[in-house]
Design a protein around this motif. Structure first.
Motif, PDB file in Angstrom:
ATOM      1  N   GLU A 156       0.823  -1.203   0.000  1.00  0.00           N
ATOM      2  CA  GLU A 156       0.000   0.000   0.000  1.00  0.00           C
ATOM      3  C   GLU A 156       0.862   1.260   0.000  1.00  0.00           C
ATOM      4  O   GLU A 156       0.564   2.228  -0.695  1.00  0.00           O
TER       5      GLU A 156
ATOM      6  N   GLU B 110       2.285   1.690  -3.436  1.00  0.00           N
ATOM      7  CA  GLU B 110       1.215   2.161  -4.327  1.00  0.00           C
ATOM      8  C   GLU B 110       0.921   3.643  -4.094  1.00  0.00           C
ATOM      9  O   GLU B 110       0.760   4.412  -5.038  1.00  0.00           O
ATOM     10  N   LEU B 111       0.872   4.072  -2.812  1.00  0.00           N
ATOM     11  CA  LEU B 111       0.633   5.473  -2.517  1.00  0.00           C
ATOM     12  C   LEU B 111       1.769   6.356  -3.030  1.00  0.00           C
ATOM     13  O   LEU B 111       1.548   7.433  -3.582  1.00  0.00           O
ATOM     14  N   ASN B 112       3.005   5.915  -2.860  1.00  0.00           N
ATOM     15  CA  ASN B 112       4.174   6.658  -3.336  1.00  0.00           C
ATOM     16  C   ASN B 112       4.120   6.810  -4.852  1.00  0.00           C
ATOM     17  O   ASN B 112       4.468   7.866  -5.384  1.00  0.00           O
ATOM     18  N   ALA B 113       3.674   5.777  -5.545  1.00  0.00           N
ATOM     19  CA  ALA B 113       3.563   5.832  -7.000  1.00  0.00           C
ATOM     20  C   ALA B 113       2.499   6.847  -7.403  1.00  0.00           C
ATOM     21  O   ALA B 113       2.667   7.584  -8.382  1.00  0.00           O
ATOM     22  N   LEU B 114       1.399   6.916  -6.665  1.00  0.00           N
ATOM     23  CA  LEU B 114       0.334   7.876  -6.969  1.00  0.00           C
ATOM     24  C   LEU B 114       0.786   9.313  -6.718  1.00  0.00           C
ATOM     25  O   LEU B 114       0.487  10.221  -7.484  1.00  0.00           O
ATOM     26  N   VAL B 115       1.517   9.523  -5.623  1.00  0.00           N
ATOM     27  CA  VAL B 115       2.001  10.864  -5.270  1.00  0.00           C
ATOM     28  C   VAL B 115       3.050  11.332  -6.272  1.00  0.00           C
ATOM     29  O   VAL B 115       3.079  12.511  -6.658  1.00  0.00           O
ATOM     30  N   SER B 116       3.859  10.447  -6.762  1.00  0.00           N
ATOM     31  CA  SER B 116       4.915  10.779  -7.722  1.00  0.00           C
ATOM     32  C   SER B 116       4.354  11.086  -9.110  1.00  0.00           C
ATOM     33  O   SER B 116       5.012  11.747  -9.914  1.00  0.00           O
ATOM     34  N   ALA B 117       3.169  10.606  -9.397  1.00  0.00           N
ATOM     35  CA  ALA B 117       2.613  10.776 -10.753  1.00  0.00           C
ATOM     36  C   ALA B 117       2.073  12.129 -11.027  1.00  0.00           C
ATOM     37  O   ALA B 117       1.873  13.052 -10.458  1.00  0.00           O
TER      38      ALA B 117
END
Length: 126
Positions: free
Chosen positions: A116, A119-126
């Protein structure tokens, strides 16, 4: 009765019946023709073997217990100590399995939390 008839009457394969015989759990006579012949009590013996296997006993333990099992499946008190020891062992195994399950559940939960975060880090980086 012959082995095929015993297999049909009990629903146990011929191969397994031979194994029971090899393990000293089931007795057959071999008349002149060499074919196995089982007594009329053989279906009850096979049912008892299956029940004891289902209860978690090994074939060597069943070999010891079987002489004390009646045709109706009841076990005489002469084997009570052996059966109680097996029950204690199963209880210990259940406790151990419970501890293993708890440890694995903790590992899975930690892995899910990590997934999780990734996944959150990937969303914030996008």
């Amino acid at each position: 009765m012959r082995i095929g008839e015993l297999a049909t009457r009990t629903g146990v394969s011929v191969r397994l019946l031979r194994y029971y015989e090899e393990q000293g759990l089931l007795e057959a006579r071999r008349p002149e023709g060499g074919h196995r012949r089982y007594g009329e009590d053989a279906p009850a013996v096979v049912r008892n073997i299956r029940a004891l296997l289902g209860a978690g006993l090994s074939t060597s333990a069943i070999r010891d217990v079987l002489p004390c099992v009646g045709g109706d499946g009841t076990v005489a008190p002469c084997m009570l100590e052996v059966l109680e020891q097996r029950l204690d062992l199963l209880d210990q195994q259940l406790l151990s399995l419970g501890a293993s399950r708890a440890a694995l559940a903790g590992i899975v939960a930690a892995a899910r939390r990590e997934a999780e975060v990734v996944e959150l880090n990937a969303l914030v980086s996008a």
